[in-house]
Scaffold this motif. Structure first.
Motif, PDB file in Angstrom:
ATOM      1  N   SER B 122     -10.155  13.935  -7.791  1.00 14.95           N
ATOM      2  CA  SER B 122     -11.057  14.738  -6.956  1.00 14.95           C
ATOM      3  C   SER B 122     -11.698  13.924  -5.841  1.00 14.95           C
ATOM      4  O   SER B 122     -12.142  14.497  -4.853  1.00 14.95           O
ATOM      5  N   ASN B 123     -11.747  12.632  -5.969  1.00 19.16           N
ATOM      6  CA  ASN B 123     -12.446  11.828  -4.961  1.00 19.16           C
ATOM      7  C   ASN B 123     -11.538  11.070  -3.998  1.00 19.16           C
ATOM      8  O   ASN B 123     -12.013  10.497  -3.037  1.00 19.16           O
ATOM      9  N   ARG B 124     -10.266  11.009  -4.280  1.00 19.17           N
ATOM     10  CA  ARG B 124      -9.363  10.146  -3.523  1.00 19.17           C
ATOM     11  C   ARG B 124      -9.367  10.472  -2.036  1.00 19.17           C
ATOM     12  O   ARG B 124      -9.491  11.623  -1.641  1.00 19.17           O
ATOM     13  N   THR B 125      -9.234   9.422  -1.219  1.00 18.64           N
ATOM     14  CA  THR B 125      -9.117   9.620   0.219  1.00 18.64           C
ATOM     15  C   THR B 125      -7.644   9.469   0.603  1.00 18.64           C
ATOM     16  O   THR B 125      -6.811   9.126  -0.246  1.00 18.64           O
ATOM     17  N   ASP B 126      -7.357   9.703   1.862  1.00 18.13           N
ATOM     18  CA  ASP B 126      -5.976   9.533   2.309  1.00 18.13           C
ATOM     19  C   ASP B 126      -5.547   8.068   2.230  1.00 18.13           C
ATOM     20  O   ASP B 126      -4.390   7.765   1.929  1.00 18.13           O
ATOM     21  N   GLU B 127      -6.505   7.190   2.500  1.00 22.59           N
ATOM     22  CA  GLU B 127      -6.182   5.754   2.390  1.00 22.59           C
ATOM     23  C   GLU B 127      -5.764   5.415   0.971  1.00 22.59           C
ATOM     24  O   GLU B 127      -4.824   4.642   0.750  1.00 22.59           O
ATOM     25  N   ASP B 128      -6.482   5.978   0.012  1.00 26.99           N
ATOM     26  CA  ASP B 128      -6.138   5.717  -1.384  1.00 26.99           C
ATOM     27  C   ASP B 128      -4.698   6.145  -1.657  1.00 26.99           C
ATOM     28  O   ASP B 128      -3.939   5.418  -2.294  1.00 26.99           O
ATOM     29  N   LEU B 129      -4.354   7.317  -1.146  1.00 23.29           N
ATOM     30  CA  LEU B 129      -2.996   7.824  -1.361  1.00 23.29           C
ATOM     31  C   LEU B 129      -1.962   6.866  -0.773  1.00 23.29           C
ATOM     32  O   LEU B 129      -0.947   6.559  -1.409  1.00 23.29           O
ATOM     33  N   THR B 130      -2.250   6.407   0.446  1.00 23.27           N
ATOM     34  CA  THR B 130      -1.332   5.468   1.081  1.00 23.27           C
ATOM     35  C   THR B 130      -1.122   4.241   0.201  1.00 23.27           C
ATOM     36  O   THR B 130       0.013   3.802  -0.027  1.00 23.27           O
ATOM     37  N   ALA B 131      -2.214   3.705  -0.277  1.00 23.09           N
ATOM     38  CA  ALA B 131      -2.120   2.497  -1.103  1.00 23.09           C
ATOM     39  C   ALA B 131      -1.310   2.770  -2.367  1.00 23.09           C
ATOM     40  O   ALA B 131      -0.424   1.987  -2.730  1.00 23.09           O
ATOM     41  N   LEU B 132      -1.621   3.882  -3.016  1.00 23.64           N
ATOM     42  CA  LEU B 132      -0.919   4.210  -4.259  1.00 23.64           C
ATOM     43  C   LEU B 132       0.571   4.416  -4.009  1.00 23.64           C
ATOM     44  O   LEU B 132       1.417   3.948  -4.780  1.00 23.64           O
ATOM     45  N   ASN B 133       0.840   5.100  -2.928  1.00 27.96           N
ATOM     46  CA  ASN B 133       2.234   5.370  -2.604  1.00 27.96           C
ATOM     47  C   ASN B 133       3.000   4.073  -2.357  1.00 27.96           C
ATOM     48  O   ASN B 133       4.120   3.887  -2.820  1.00 27.96           O
ATOM     49  N   LYS B 134       2.341   3.176  -1.663  1.00 23.65           N
ATOM     50  CA  LYS B 134       2.967   1.885  -1.390  1.00 23.65           C
ATOM     51  C   LYS B 134       3.265   1.143  -2.697  1.00 23.65           C
ATOM     52  O   LYS B 134       4.335   0.551  -2.865  1.00 23.65           O
ATOM     53  N   ASN B 135       2.337   1.201  -3.610  1.00 25.24           N
ATOM     54  CA  ASN B 135       2.556   0.548  -4.899  1.00 25.24           C
ATOM     55  C   ASN B 135       3.832   1.066  -5.557  1.00 25.24           C
ATOM     56  O   ASN B 135       4.630   0.297  -6.083  1.00 25.24           O
ATOM     57  N   ILE B 136       4.012   2.365  -5.469  1.00 22.62           N
ATOM     58  CA  ILE B 136       5.173   2.947  -6.131  1.00 22.62           C
ATOM     59  C   ILE B 136       6.479   2.553  -5.446  1.00 22.62           C
ATOM     60  O   ILE B 136       7.447   2.173  -6.110  1.00 22.62           O
ATOM     61  N   THR B 137       6.485   2.612  -4.124  1.00 23.48           N
ATOM     62  CA  THR B 137       7.721   2.202  -3.441  1.00 23.48           C
ATOM     63  C   THR B 137       7.983   0.722  -3.661  1.00 23.48           C
ATOM     64  O   THR B 137       9.128   0.298  -3.837  1.00 23.48           O
ATOM     65  N   ASP B 138       6.915  -0.077  -3.646  1.00 26.84           N
ATOM     66  CA  ASP B 138       7.080  -1.507  -3.936  1.00 26.84           C
ATOM     67  C   ASP B 138       7.720  -1.704  -5.300  1.00 26.84           C
ATOM     68  O   ASP B 138       8.616  -2.529  -5.475  1.00 26.84           O
ATOM     69  N   LEU B 139       7.239  -0.932  -6.241  1.00 26.62           N
ATOM     70  CA  LEU B 139       7.757  -1.050  -7.599  1.00 26.62           C
ATOM     71  C   LEU B 139       9.241  -0.699  -7.646  1.00 26.62           C
ATOM     72  O   LEU B 139      10.035  -1.381  -8.293  1.00 26.62           O
ATOM     73  N   ALA B 140       9.582   0.346  -6.907  1.00 29.14           N
ATOM     74  CA  ALA B 140      10.977   0.773  -6.901  1.00 29.14           C
ATOM     75  C   ALA B 140      11.877  -0.293  -6.254  1.00 29.14           C
ATOM     76  O   ALA B 140      12.990  -0.537  -6.708  1.00 29.14           O
ATOM     77  N   ASP B 141      11.342  -0.933  -5.206  1.00 33.25           N
ATOM     78  CA  ASP B 141      12.132  -1.923  -4.477  1.00 33.25           C
ATOM     79  C   ASP B 141      12.197  -3.271  -5.177  1.00 33.25           C
ATOM     80  O   ASP B 141      13.032  -4.115  -4.851  1.00 33.25           O
ATOM     81  N   CYS B 142      11.314  -3.434  -6.119  1.00 33.52           N
ATOM     82  CA  CYS B 142      11.143  -4.756  -6.722  1.00 33.52           C
ATOM     83  C   CYS B 142      12.368  -5.178  -7.526  1.00 33.52           C
ATOM     84  O   CYS B 142      12.974  -4.380  -8.242  1.00 33.52           O
ATOM     85  N   ASP B 143      12.726  -6.436  -7.383  1.00 35.20           N
ATOM     86  CA  ASP B 143      13.834  -7.014  -8.136  1.00 35.20           C
ATOM     87  C   ASP B 143      13.589  -6.840  -9.639  1.00 35.20           C
ATOM     88  O   ASP B 143      12.588  -7.300 -10.160  1.00 35.20           O
ATOM     89  N   PRO B 144      14.514  -6.160 -10.313  1.00 33.48           N
ATOM     90  CA  PRO B 144      14.314  -5.841 -11.735  1.00 33.48           C
ATOM     91  C   PRO B 144      14.126  -7.079 -12.612  1.00 33.48           C
ATOM     92  O   PRO B 144      13.543  -6.994 -13.685  1.00 33.48           O
ATOM     93  N   ASP B 145      14.644  -8.220 -12.118  1.00 38.27           N
ATOM     94  CA  ASP B 145      14.493  -9.427 -12.928  1.00 38.27           C
ATOM     95  C   ASP B 145      13.121 -10.062 -12.799  1.00 38.27           C
ATOM     96  O   ASP B 145      12.708 -10.852 -13.639  1.00 38.27           O
ATOM     97  N   ASN B 146      12.447  -9.691 -11.716  1.00 43.37           N
ATOM     98  CA  ASN B 146      11.148 -10.311 -11.463  1.00 43.37           C
ATOM     99  C   ASN B 146      10.046  -9.558 -12.197  1.00 43.37           C
ATOM    100  O   ASN B 146       9.245  -8.838 -11.608  1.00 43.37           O
ATOM    101  N   THR B 147       9.994  -9.746 -13.488  1.00 44.47           N
ATOM    102  CA  THR B 147       9.042  -8.982 -14.295  1.00 44.47           C
ATOM    103  C   THR B 147       7.598  -9.318 -13.938  1.00 44.47           C
ATOM    104  O   THR B 147       6.714  -8.486 -14.084  1.00 44.47           O
ATOM    105  N   GLN B 148       7.398 -10.535 -13.479  1.00 43.39           N
ATOM    106  CA  GLN B 148       6.040 -10.932 -13.104  1.00 43.39           C
ATOM    107  C   GLN B 148       5.525 -10.084 -11.945  1.00 43.39           C
ATOM    108  O   GLN B 148       4.437  -9.519 -11.998  1.00 43.39           O
ATOM    109  N   LEU B 149       6.365  -9.996 -10.920  1.00 43.87           N
ATOM    110  CA  LEU B 149       5.990  -9.196  -9.748  1.00 43.87           C
ATOM    111  C   LEU B 149       5.802  -7.735 -10.148  1.00 43.87           C
ATOM    112  O   LEU B 149       4.852  -7.061  -9.724  1.00 43.87           O
TER     113      LEU B 149
END
Lengths: 238, 238
Positions: B122-149
């Motif tokens: 209920s409180n999220r701003t558009d900036e929050d959405l951008t950040a969250l979305n980036k996290n998800i795409t980053d996760l998808a792009d992330c090298d599967p072997d790099n568990t740390q990242l």
DNA sequence: TTACTACAACTTGTATGATCTCTGATGTTC
DNA sequence: GAACATCAGAGATCATACAAGTTGTAGTAA
């Protein structure tokens, strides 16, 4: 990546190096809790440093709660207490205290504490009940003019509920928040009459629900109590 | 009241008294962040103590992150960073890290995070959405072997959800917990196969619920995600 | 004038030795 | 055996000296 110009010659001071060495030894359990460290003079020889540098390292370690220094008898590796670990968090909250924080704190409590009460209801021990009960009788006996003491007792009650969950992490999460409540209460309580009776009744209801292992009831009572708090604060803050 | 014979000569050392004095000044904002403190010699005169005692007090303050000491230039009141405050907690957890702690952490997350997700929705701003979305795409792009990242990214996602509540206290409360997750994940993830796709899907669902301001949905998705985590851990820990 | 150098005047960091005070253990007295 | 006095060893404090980093400035050369 703005790490490009990150420190090269970190120029860790001598005392910091000493600090790290001893800290590592403790972390890796090479130095066990209770162990008596060699005397200052001996450590100076062992590390080949001056007493100044060594003492400053030891001061920092004791400031962080890793060792205990007893004048006249020696220095001992001490068990890191939760309170030590939490203290700097308390300080952090203290420094960022403002009226904004008040409503945020209430919001957090409103969300977290009912759940905590629910868990407490299923995990509480008899000792927990004793402690909680004592809090309530203390509150009833407390001089009505002594709002400071009153606030302290109420805090203890809530902290004891958190303890009754048997979950250390729960305590650590909530403690810093509770530590701010007295400041908030001082701001408000002076302005509210006839509050005490209600407060006692509400807390007793929470206690009884936890005693009866009625999680849902505990949840509801706690939620109600905090809703009431919220009401008072918004009334005052507006 | 067995306070009657409580310590009188608490035997606070001189350096501790000095530490308290300066700490109080900072707490009460008499010394503002960034202020340059008088030089050691001047402070010695002001407090009428030796340099040794003074320096030990300053060492402790700097160890706690309240001041920053720069060789050659001076000492400055520094903003207490949350990382500093959390560090001693980390040390505490480090020393008492065991399977008990792991399950307690999960329990806390199971209780707190769904509620956090609900508020975030209920409180999220558009900036929050951008950040969250980036996290998800980053996760998808992330090298599967790099568990740390991978673990880092997931943590950032959860932290960003907390941020999206707009409640500082929420963030501060959860931060220490999140800081522990990488260690836990390292313990486990290496042992779980085919987990990543599921993780991405689950986090995307949380994201979408928050995006759509659907609090209840966000709550459920987050709860489900943590339930799944819990399942994996219990399976591993048993 | 401009740019560079060298130095002076700060700052904190480390070292050393002397003295004070507290603690715990040992010995003494009754 | 119990109370007291004594003393050695521990950390606490002080004073001083010097090492080493930082900053501003005066001076010098182009």
């Amino acid at each position: 990546m703005d790490e490009i110009f990150g420190k090269i010659g970190t120029a860790q001071t001598l005392s910091q190096k000493i600090e790290r060495r001893i800290e590592e030894a403790i972390r890796q359990k090479k130095l066990l809790v209770g162990t008596k460290l060699p005397s200052e003079r001996e450590l100076c020889e062992m590390f080949a440093v001056s007493r100044t540098a060594l003492r400053e390292a030891l001061r920092r370690l004791s400031a962080r709660g890793l060792i205990q220094i007893k004048k006249g008898s020696g220095m001992f590796v001490s068990e890191l207490k939760i309170e030590d670990a939490i203290e700097s968090l308390n300080l952090y909250y203290d420094l960022s205290f403002d009226s904004d924080l008040i409503s945020q704190i209430i919001e957090v409590r409103r969300v977290f504490e009912p759940e905590i009460a629910r868990i407490a209801a299923s995990n509480r021990t008899d000792e927990d009940l004793t402690a909680l009960n004592k809090n309530i009788t203390d509150l009833a006996d407390c001089d009505p003019d002594n709002t400071q003491l009153e606030a302290d007792i109420i805090n203890k009650f809530h902290l004891n509920v958190a303890k009754a969950t048997g979950n250390k992490v729960m305590i650590i999460s909530m403690e810093p928040i509770y530590s701010l409540l007295p400041r908030m209460r001082n701001l408000i309580y002076a302005n509210v009459d006839g509050e005490k009776d209600f407060t006692i009744k509400a807390h007793r209801a929470i206690f009884e629900a936890i005693r009866d292992k009625n999680g849902e009831q505990a949840y509801q009572e706690m939620a109600g109590q905090i809703d009431r708090t919220l009401e008072i604060y918004t009334q005052y803050l507006k």
